[in-house]
Design a protein around this motif. Structure first.
Motif, PDB file in Angstrom:
ATOM      1  N   LEU A  42     -26.712 -15.938   6.624  1.00 28.68           N
ATOM      2  CA  LEU A  42     -27.342 -14.721   6.095  1.00 28.68           C
ATOM      3  C   LEU A  42     -28.001 -13.907   7.204  1.00 28.68           C
ATOM      4  O   LEU A  42     -28.149 -12.691   7.096  1.00 28.68           O
ATOM      5  N   MET A  43     -28.385 -14.600   8.277  1.00 23.92           N
ATOM      6  CA  MET A  43     -29.113 -13.890   9.338  1.00 23.92           C
ATOM      7  C   MET A  43     -28.250 -12.855  10.032  1.00 23.92           C
ATOM      8  O   MET A  43     -28.737 -11.827  10.484  1.00 23.92           O
ATOM      9  N   GLU A  44     -26.948 -13.111  10.109  1.00 22.21           N
ATOM     10  CA  GLU A  44     -26.061 -12.129  10.726  1.00 22.21           C
ATOM     11  C   GLU A  44     -25.985 -10.854   9.881  1.00 22.21           C
ATOM     12  O   GLU A  44     -25.696  -9.769  10.375  1.00 22.21           O
ATOM     13  N   LEU A  45     -26.260 -11.011   8.581  1.00 21.66           N
ATOM     14  CA  LEU A  45     -26.168  -9.871   7.670  1.00 21.66           C
ATOM     15  C   LEU A  45     -27.501  -9.161   7.479  1.00 21.66           C
ATOM     16  O   LEU A  45     -27.558  -8.079   6.922  1.00 21.66           O
ATOM     17  N   MET A  46     -28.567  -9.822   7.948  1.00 22.61           N
ATOM     18  CA  MET A  46     -29.895  -9.214   7.780  1.00 22.61           C
ATOM     19  C   MET A  46     -30.120  -8.240   8.937  1.00 22.61           C
ATOM     20  O   MET A  46     -30.247  -8.645  10.086  1.00 22.61           O
ATOM     21  N   VAL A  47     -30.154  -6.957   8.619  1.00 23.80           N
ATOM     22  CA  VAL A  47     -30.226  -5.964   9.688  1.00 23.80           C
ATOM     23  C   VAL A  47     -31.647  -5.763  10.194  1.00 23.80           C
ATOM     24  O   VAL A  47     -31.857  -5.208  11.269  1.00 23.80           O
ATOM     25  N   ASP A  48     -32.632  -6.181   9.415  1.00 27.54           N
ATOM     26  CA  ASP A  48     -34.019  -6.034   9.860  1.00 27.54           C
ATOM     27  C   ASP A  48     -34.829  -7.236   9.352  1.00 27.54           C
ATOM     28  O   ASP A  48     -35.111  -7.353   8.159  1.00 27.54           O
ATOM     29  N   LYS A  49     -35.172  -8.107  10.271  1.00 32.10           N
ATOM     30  CA  LYS A  49     -35.881  -9.358   9.877  1.00 32.10           C
ATOM     31  C   LYS A  49     -37.313  -9.067   9.408  1.00 32.10           C
ATOM     32  O   LYS A  49     -37.916  -9.867   8.708  1.00 32.10           O
ATOM     33  N   THR A  50     -37.856  -7.920   9.800  1.00 27.29           N
ATOM     34  CA  THR A  50     -39.229  -7.639   9.391  1.00 27.29           C
ATOM     35  C   THR A  50     -39.297  -7.123   7.948  1.00 27.29           C
ATOM     36  O   THR A  50     -40.308  -7.266   7.275  1.00 27.29           O
ATOM     37  N   THR A  51     -38.194  -6.539   7.475  1.00 35.08           N
ATOM     38  CA  THR A  51     -38.182  -6.063   6.078  1.00 35.08           C
ATOM     39  C   THR A  51     -37.290  -6.922   5.186  1.00 35.08           C
ATOM     40  O   THR A  51     -37.379  -6.828   3.960  1.00 35.08           O
ATOM     41  N   GLY A  52     -36.408  -7.735   5.772  1.00 34.12           N
ATOM     42  CA  GLY A  52     -35.467  -8.541   4.988  1.00 34.12           C
ATOM     43  C   GLY A  52     -34.258  -7.742   4.510  1.00 34.12           C
ATOM     44  O   GLY A  52     -33.486  -8.220   3.679  1.00 34.12           O
ATOM     45  N   LYS A  53     -34.067  -6.526   5.026  1.00 33.01           N
ATOM     46  CA  LYS A  53     -32.948  -5.690   4.560  1.00 33.01           C
ATOM     47  C   LYS A  53     -31.608  -6.257   5.030  1.00 33.01           C
ATOM     48  O   LYS A  53     -31.472  -6.672   6.174  1.00 33.01           O
ATOM     49  N   ILE A  54     -30.643  -6.206   4.111  1.00 35.01           N
ATOM     50  CA  ILE A  54     -29.286  -6.699   4.383  1.00 35.01           C
ATOM     51  C   ILE A  54     -28.392  -5.488   4.664  1.00 35.01           C
ATOM     52  O   ILE A  54     -28.623  -4.399   4.122  1.00 35.01           O
ATOM     53  N   ASN A  55     -27.367  -5.707   5.486  1.00 38.54           N
ATOM     54  CA  ASN A  55     -26.403  -4.653   5.799  1.00 38.54           C
ATOM     55  C   ASN A  55     -25.941  -3.960   4.506  1.00 38.54           C
ATOM     56  O   ASN A  55     -25.364  -4.606   3.621  1.00 38.54           O
ATOM     57  N   PRO A  56     -26.193  -2.655   4.357  1.00 37.94           N
ATOM     58  CA  PRO A  56     -25.837  -1.976   3.095  1.00 37.94           C
ATOM     59  C   PRO A  56     -24.362  -2.071   2.742  1.00 37.94           C
ATOM     60  O   PRO A  56     -23.992  -1.982   1.572  1.00 37.94           O
ATOM     61  N   GLU A  57     -23.502  -2.271   3.729  1.00 38.01           N
ATOM     62  CA  GLU A  57     -22.055  -2.361   3.446  1.00 38.01           C
ATOM     63  C   GLU A  57     -21.713  -3.528   2.528  1.00 38.01           C
ATOM     64  O   GLU A  57     -20.691  -3.522   1.854  1.00 38.01           O
ATOM     65  N   VAL A  58     -22.564  -4.576   2.521  1.00 39.34           N
ATOM     66  CA  VAL A  58     -22.181  -5.792   1.786  1.00 39.34           C
ATOM     67  C   VAL A  58     -22.941  -5.967   0.475  1.00 39.34           C
ATOM     68  O   VAL A  58     -22.694  -6.918  -0.258  1.00 39.34           O
ATOM     69  N   LEU A  59     -23.843  -5.060   0.158  1.00 43.21           N
ATOM     70  CA  LEU A  59     -24.746  -5.295  -0.976  1.00 43.21           C
ATOM     71  C   LEU A  59     -24.031  -5.494  -2.306  1.00 43.21           C
ATOM     72  O   LEU A  59     -24.514  -6.203  -3.177  1.00 43.21           O
ATOM     73  N   ASN A  60     -22.857  -4.873  -2.490  1.00 44.75           N
ATOM     74  CA  ASN A  60     -22.151  -5.021  -3.768  1.00 44.75           C
ATOM     75  C   ASN A  60     -21.231  -6.232  -3.809  1.00 44.75           C
ATOM     76  O   ASN A  60     -20.554  -6.469  -4.812  1.00 44.75           O
ATOM     77  N   GLU A  61     -21.187  -6.973  -2.705  1.00 43.48           N
ATOM     78  CA  GLU A  61     -20.311  -8.152  -2.699  1.00 43.48           C
ATOM     79  C   GLU A  61     -20.961  -9.296  -3.467  1.00 43.48           C
ATOM     80  O   GLU A  61     -22.178  -9.467  -3.422  1.00 43.48           O
ATOM     81  N   LYS A  62     -20.102 -10.065  -4.140  1.00 48.35           N
ATOM     82  CA  LYS A  62     -20.589 -11.205  -4.918  1.00 48.35           C
ATOM     83  C   LYS A  62     -20.061 -12.492  -4.297  1.00 48.35           C
ATOM     84  O   LYS A  62     -18.893 -12.546  -3.887  1.00 48.35           O
ATOM     85  N   VAL A  63     -20.906 -13.507  -4.220  1.00 43.76           N
ATOM     86  CA  VAL A  63     -20.495 -14.794  -3.645  1.00 43.76           C
ATOM     87  C   VAL A  63     -20.939 -15.919  -4.581  1.00 43.76           C
ATOM     88  O   VAL A  63     -21.802 -15.725  -5.440  1.00 43.76           O
ATOM     89  N   LEU A  64     -20.346 -17.096  -4.371  1.00 43.93           N
ATOM     90  CA  LEU A  64     -20.684 -18.218  -5.261  1.00 43.93           C
ATOM     91  C   LEU A  64     -22.116 -18.678  -5.035  1.00 43.93           C
ATOM     92  O   LEU A  64     -22.844 -18.948  -5.981  1.00 43.93           O
ATOM     93  N   SER A  65     -22.519 -18.771  -3.779  1.00 45.53           N
ATOM     94  CA  SER A  65     -23.923 -19.111  -3.517  1.00 45.53           C
ATOM     95  C   SER A  65     -24.270 -18.830  -2.068  1.00 45.53           C
ATOM     96  O   SER A  65     -23.389 -18.723  -1.208  1.00 45.53           O
ATOM     97  N   ALA A  66     -25.550 -18.707  -1.825  1.00 50.71           N
ATOM     98  CA  ALA A  66     -26.061 -18.524  -0.464  1.00 50.71           C
ATOM     99  C   ALA A  66     -27.460 -19.122  -0.450  1.00 50.71           C
ATOM    100  O   ALA A  66     -28.142 -19.117  -1.481  1.00 50.71           O
ATOM    101  N   ILE A  67     -27.845 -19.651   0.701  1.00 52.84           N
ATOM    102  CA  ILE A  67     -29.181 -20.253   0.769  1.00 52.84           C
ATOM    103  C   ILE A  67     -30.072 -19.415   1.685  1.00 52.84           C
ATOM    104  O   ILE A  67     -29.729 -19.188   2.853  1.00 52.84           O
ATOM    105  N   ILE A  68     -31.200 -18.988   1.156  1.00 54.65           N
ATOM    106  CA  ILE A  68     -32.207 -18.317   1.982  1.00 54.65           C
ATOM    107  C   ILE A  68     -33.165 -19.421   2.450  1.00 54.65           C
ATOM    108  O   ILE A  68     -33.725 -20.144   1.630  1.00 54.65           O
TER     109      ILE A  68
END
Ligand code: SF4
Ligand code: SF4
Length: 244
Positions: free
Chosen positions: A146-172
């Motif tokens: 997930l860290m590769e997709l987090m564009v800003d660690k201070t806000t927790g924002k994820i790359n907007p390109e992927v926000l509509n993607e659905k996955v089986l699971s991910a661990i924060i």
């Protein structure tokens, strides 16, 4: 994943294999065939090569383009995550022991397993939780896909390109001092009302010399009912850390 409607015989054998219930029957020419809801399919491969269920080989995987290609490593345990080269959820998962000392006394590790079982999760929901935690200044686990997709660690924002993607699971995964654990767990509870999926929460803690785990009492204070369990691996190794 797609189904070739010209080949499908409508037997429905593939339906129970779908991890997220994305396959349904539809009318097609003179009979019924099966179809995969492309918004819901997480590209886990369970209906395809992992099961080989289709008697007429009507199920096939087209070349997945970015950002849809992201679904496969987060959903198919046979596929490695490019960023961590790990399979499954792509993380070693947070553990601690007398050699690594990943969490020293006075620290807690927290893992939020989003989307399991059988629901899946979107990166929108993952971002909502990450943003709620980032406000507290938690230390996110760096070796997690997930860290590769987090564009800003201070806000927790994820790359907007992927926000509509659905996955089986991910661990924060994150680390926090025990004296701020209650605050973090309350924040997780609050943010859980803003998401449309399920998650389980793992709390990783060292056991004190008297056999107690102070982090458990903190979790109870935050309104959780922890179910303690431990795993004992016997091994040899020099400690790689110094207890503060
Ligand atoms: S790839 Fe997985 S999610 Fe997609 S249709 Fe097949 S079983 Fe369902
Ligand atoms: S198993 Fe194959 S033939 Fe049967 S419904 Fe599914 S795709 Fe169609």
């Amino acid at each position: 994943m797609l189904i070739d409607k010209e080949t499908c015989i409508g037997c429905e054998d593939c339906h129970p294999y779908c991890t997220v219930g994305a396959i349904s029957s539809v009318e097609w020419e003179s009979g019924n065939v099966s179809e995969i809801d492309q918004a819901e399919c997480v590209e886990c491969g369970a209906c395809f090569k992992r099961s080989g269920v289709c008697p007429v080989d009507a199920i096939y995987m087209p070349k997945l383009e970015w950002p849809r290609s992201l679904r496969e490593p987060f959903s198919n345990p046979d596929v490695k995550h490019p960023s961590t080269t790990g399979q499954g959820r792509g993380t070693e998962e947070m553990k601690t022991n007398e050699v690594t000392g990943r969490y020293t006394y006075g620290m807690a590790g927290v893992a939020i397993e989003m989307g399991r079982p059988g629901v899946g999760t979107s990166f929108h929901d993952i971002q909502t939780v990450c943003m709620g935690l980032a406000k507290l200044g938690v230390e996110f686990e760096p070796n997690n896909p997930l860290m590769e997709l987090m564009v800003d660690k201070t806000t927790g924002k994820i790359n907007p390109e992927v926000l509509n993607e659905k996955v089986l699971s991910a661990i924060i995964e994150f680390k926090i001092s025990s004296d701020r654990l209650k605050e973090a767990l309350i924040a997780v509870r609050e943010v859980s009302t803003q998401i449309d999926t399920v998650f389980s929460l793992d709390l990783i803690s060292r056991v004190d010399s008297d056999g107690t785990m102070p982090n458990l009492a903190i979790a109870e204070e935050a309104g959780f009912t922890p179910r303690p369990n431990t795993k004992t691996n016997v091994g040899l190794g020099r400690p790689l850390f110094k207890e503060a």
